[in-house]
Each structure stands twice: as structure tokens, then as C-alpha cells.
Enzyme design. Sequence first.
Site, PDB file in Angstrom:
ATOM      1  N   GLY A  14       0.829  -1.206   0.000  1.00  0.00           N
ATOM      2  CA  GLY A  14       0.000   0.000   0.000  1.00  0.00           C
ATOM      3  C   GLY A  14       0.862   1.253   0.000  1.00  0.00           C
ATOM      4  O   GLY A  14       0.540   2.267   0.606  1.00  0.00           O
TER       5      GLY A  14
ATOM      6  N   GLY B 285      -0.514   4.845  -0.905  1.00  0.00           N
ATOM      7  CA  GLY B 285      -1.541   5.465  -0.058  1.00  0.00           C
ATOM      8  C   GLY B 285      -1.010   6.664   0.705  1.00  0.00           C
ATOM      9  O   GLY B 285       0.169   7.013   0.602  1.00  0.00           O
ATOM     10  N   GLN B 286      -1.924   7.287   1.510  1.00  0.00           N
ATOM     11  CA  GLN B 286      -1.560   8.520   2.220  1.00  0.00           C
ATOM     12  C   GLN B 286      -0.385   8.296   3.171  1.00  0.00           C
ATOM     13  O   GLN B 286       0.548   9.101   3.217  1.00  0.00           O
ATOM     14  CB  GLN B 286      -2.775   9.024   3.027  1.00  0.00           C
ATOM     15  CG  GLN B 286      -2.529  10.364   3.694  1.00  0.00           C
ATOM     16  CD  GLN B 286      -3.620  10.756   4.700  1.00  0.00           C
ATOM     17  OE1 GLN B 286      -4.457   9.942   5.099  1.00  0.00           O
ATOM     18  NE2 GLN B 286      -3.577  12.007   5.126  1.00  0.00           N
TER      19      GLN B 286
ATOM     20  N   ASP C 288       2.161  -1.797  -4.484  1.00  0.00           N
ATOM     21  CA  ASP C 288       0.742  -1.441  -4.367  1.00  0.00           C
ATOM     22  C   ASP C 288      -0.026  -2.143  -5.492  1.00  0.00           C
ATOM     23  O   ASP C 288       0.578  -2.732  -6.377  1.00  0.00           O
ATOM     24  CB  ASP C 288       0.563   0.097  -4.453  1.00  0.00           C
ATOM     25  CG  ASP C 288      -0.688   0.553  -3.691  1.00  0.00           C
ATOM     26  OD1 ASP C 288      -0.570   1.419  -2.802  1.00  0.00           O
ATOM     27  OD2 ASP C 288      -1.784   0.018  -3.962  1.00  0.00           O
ATOM     28  N   ILE C 289      -1.344  -2.037  -5.423  1.00  0.00           N
ATOM     29  CA  ILE C 289      -2.189  -2.685  -6.433  1.00  0.00           C
ATOM     30  C   ILE C 289      -2.148  -1.885  -7.738  1.00  0.00           C
ATOM     31  O   ILE C 289      -2.512  -2.364  -8.801  1.00  0.00           O
ATOM     32  CB  ILE C 289      -3.644  -2.781  -5.898  1.00  0.00           C
ATOM     33  CG1 ILE C 289      -4.475  -3.771  -6.697  1.00  0.00           C
ATOM     34  CG2 ILE C 289      -4.312  -1.410  -5.864  1.00  0.00           C
ATOM     35  CD1 ILE C 289      -4.287  -5.189  -6.242  1.00  0.00           C
ATOM     36  N   ARG C 290      -1.659  -0.624  -7.630  1.00  0.00           N
ATOM     37  CA  ARG C 290      -1.554   0.256  -8.815  1.00  0.00           C
ATOM     38  C   ARG C 290      -0.281   1.079  -8.682  1.00  0.00           C
ATOM     39  O   ARG C 290       0.276   1.196  -7.587  1.00  0.00           O
ATOM     40  CB  ARG C 290      -2.758   1.197  -8.875  1.00  0.00           C
ATOM     41  CG  ARG C 290      -2.877   2.057  -7.618  1.00  0.00           C
ATOM     42  CD  ARG C 290      -3.997   3.071  -7.644  1.00  0.00           C
ATOM     43  NE  ARG C 290      -4.204   3.653  -6.326  1.00  0.00           N
ATOM     44  CZ  ARG C 290      -3.422   4.616  -5.810  1.00  0.00           C
ATOM     45  NH1 ARG C 290      -2.405   5.088  -6.505  1.00  0.00           N
ATOM     46  NH2 ARG C 290      -3.659   5.108  -4.586  1.00  0.00           N
TER      47      ARG C 290
ATOM     48  N   ASP D  15      -0.783  -7.456  -5.146  1.00  0.00           N
ATOM     49  CA  ASP D  15      -2.058  -7.507  -4.416  1.00  0.00           C
ATOM     50  C   ASP D  15      -1.777  -8.129  -3.053  1.00  0.00           C
ATOM     51  O   ASP D  15      -1.420  -9.307  -2.964  1.00  0.00           O
ATOM     52  CB  ASP D  15      -3.044  -8.377  -5.229  1.00  0.00           C
ATOM     53  CG  ASP D  15      -4.354  -8.601  -4.478  1.00  0.00           C
ATOM     54  OD1 ASP D  15      -5.298  -9.132  -5.089  1.00  0.00           O
ATOM     55  OD2 ASP D  15      -4.428  -8.248  -3.280  1.00  0.00           O
TER      56      ASP D  15
ATOM     57  N   TYR E 178     -15.052  -0.744   8.659  1.00  0.00           N
ATOM     58  CA  TYR E 178     -13.621  -0.457   8.821  1.00  0.00           C
ATOM     59  C   TYR E 178     -13.207  -0.649  10.282  1.00  0.00           C
ATOM     60  O   TYR E 178     -12.215  -1.321  10.567  1.00  0.00           O
ATOM     61  CB  TYR E 178     -13.375   0.976   8.368  1.00  0.00           C
ATOM     62  CG  TYR E 178     -11.979   1.503   8.565  1.00  0.00           C
ATOM     63  CD1 TYR E 178     -11.732   2.465   9.544  1.00  0.00           C
ATOM     64  CD2 TYR E 178     -10.926   1.084   7.767  1.00  0.00           C
ATOM     65  CE1 TYR E 178     -10.460   2.987   9.715  1.00  0.00           C
ATOM     66  CE2 TYR E 178      -9.653   1.602   7.939  1.00  0.00           C
ATOM     67  CZ  TYR E 178      -9.433   2.560   8.918  1.00  0.00           C
ATOM     68  OH  TYR E 178      -8.163   3.080   9.102  1.00  0.00           O
TER      69      TYR E 178
END
Length: 313
Positions: A6, A9-10, A32-34, A50, A140
Amino acid sequence: SILILGACGQIGTELTYVLRKKHGANTVIASDIREGNESLMNSGPFELLDATDYNALEEVIAYYEISEVYLMAAMLSATAEKFPMRAWNLNMNSLFNVLNLAKEKKIDKIFWPSSIAVFGPNTPVDDTPQNTIMEPSTVYGISKQSGERWCNYYHQKFGVDVRSIRYPGLISYKTMPGGGTTDYAVEIYHKALSSQTYTCFLKKDTKLPMMFMDDAIRATLMLMESHPNSIKIRSSYNLAGMSFCPAEIAESIKREIPGFTIDYKPDFRQEIADSWPNSIDDSMARMHWGWQSEFDLERTTREMLYNLKENKQ
Ligand code: VAH
């Protein structure tokens, strides 16, 4: 070497930069996934990965001789309410993969983020204690509470060295957050600079625990570098920076940008925010591993506006 799941991400983006600066770019593998933004992609090794795919994860761990994993991949509170089963699958199966790799001794140390979202509507709202009632009312929050139980279980049963922090809402300028309820506190700075006005999706008096990203990253590294014997809590540590409501952050922006205006149009995220604490008691983190926050609202506002202006040049 270190693997960040990840990494786009932020939090993942900032952890990647700081860990690469500290340990050298090539010892920190971002994944990351992207793909991420240019500066992240050009700053060292990257793998499309993933985090819920055990075999793919095992391959990357072996290829790069990974010893530490920061599992920052997750679906946050607002988006998780829209896709409950996808959120549960991502948030839990990625954690099981990493915990099992550690149980099989394929990695030595894990960081896994929890959140103030583990607290629910009947948790004491002010100075929420480390140990208290936790009946989270969001997908979450349920995934984070359950994740904490699994982290503690794998530590107690298999000696897995997993370390965790219950992050408050995080404020940063290097990347936009995605799908969180506290994201208003990031968006407001961008809008203050671009259009001098912001329509807030929470009510003006919605007080929430928040933290500037530099404090959150420093706490994460402090915890990861602490001697194992000083880490008495293996579910997740409460951590506090500051608490404020939308009206207060708007006032702090107005002091820098006098023409700034705010209006309020609460949406489905109001109910999520109402289930969370106003402020957090982080005395355990301070006692066990010497935590102390350094950013209050005024300093955060100055940092955010200064750096966002810089990026705009
Ligand atoms: C969210 N930023 O809004 C995250 C965080 C405490 C909030 O978990 O979902």
C-alpha cells in the site's frame, strides 16, 4: 530489506520516502495494487502487488530477501461502508498473509496500522483510554478491532513481532487521502488555496482526534525501533496529536487566509464521525516507548499552507 504494502496510499507514500532516506533507496521495496505518482515511482524499486495474494507476496518476500513488512494497504471507513465485503476481504486477508509469513519465519517484523475507528458509540468520548469498551459501528472499525485481536493472538501464540498504532485522522500534503471520514481536514487546505472556500461534509462542532503526518511517521519509526521488551501492548497503541472540529481548523486557516469561508453540508460520513472519540489518552505510548507529539493545529496549518503553496509553484 523492507517491503511496504500500500505504498501509494496517504501513509504508505510518506513511509516509503522516510525509510528510503534512512536505510537507502534500494533496501525499501514499495508495492501497491496500482502504480503511484512519478516521484514515488522514481525513488526506488516498485512491485505491482495484491496484498491479498499470498503466493505473489511470498515470491516478492523471497526475491528481495524482505525482513520487515509495513502493511499499509486497506480500505478506509467511508469507502468500506459502500463495499463491506470487499473491505473485509482486503483488510483481513492482507493481515492474515503477513501474520502467517511471520509465523513461518519468512519475515521478522511487521507494522500494521489500527485506528481510532476501533472505538464505537458507547466508548467514553473524552481522553478515550487504551483499554475500554470497543463496539465499532463501521465495517472499517470492525476490521481494525478484529485485526488487533489477531495481532495479539499471533504474538502470544507464535511469538510474531507485530507492532501497531491506532492512528487518529492524519493530515498531510504529499498525497491526497482516499475514502476516509477525516479527509475533510486535508481537503480544506487545498480548497483554501484554490478557491478560498470549502463545503465541509461534517458538522461544524464535530470534534475528532487528528495528527500531522510528520508526527505519525515519527511515532511509527519510534515504535518499530523500540526494544521488544518495552512493547507491552501487542494489539495496538492509542496515539494522540491534537483534537479539533471543522470550525476550529477553519479559524486557524482564516488567520493565514483572511478571506477564507466555510459552509457545512453533512453527509453519510457524519454518522461515522459521531461514533468516534473526541480525544485520545496515549499515556501508554508515552510511558512504554517515549512518545510525545510535536504538532498542534497552528503549526499544522502553517506547514500545510506553506508546502501546498510550494507545490503549486
Ligand atoms: C478514515 N483516515 O477516515 C481514516 C482513519 C481515524 C480515521 O481511520 O477512515
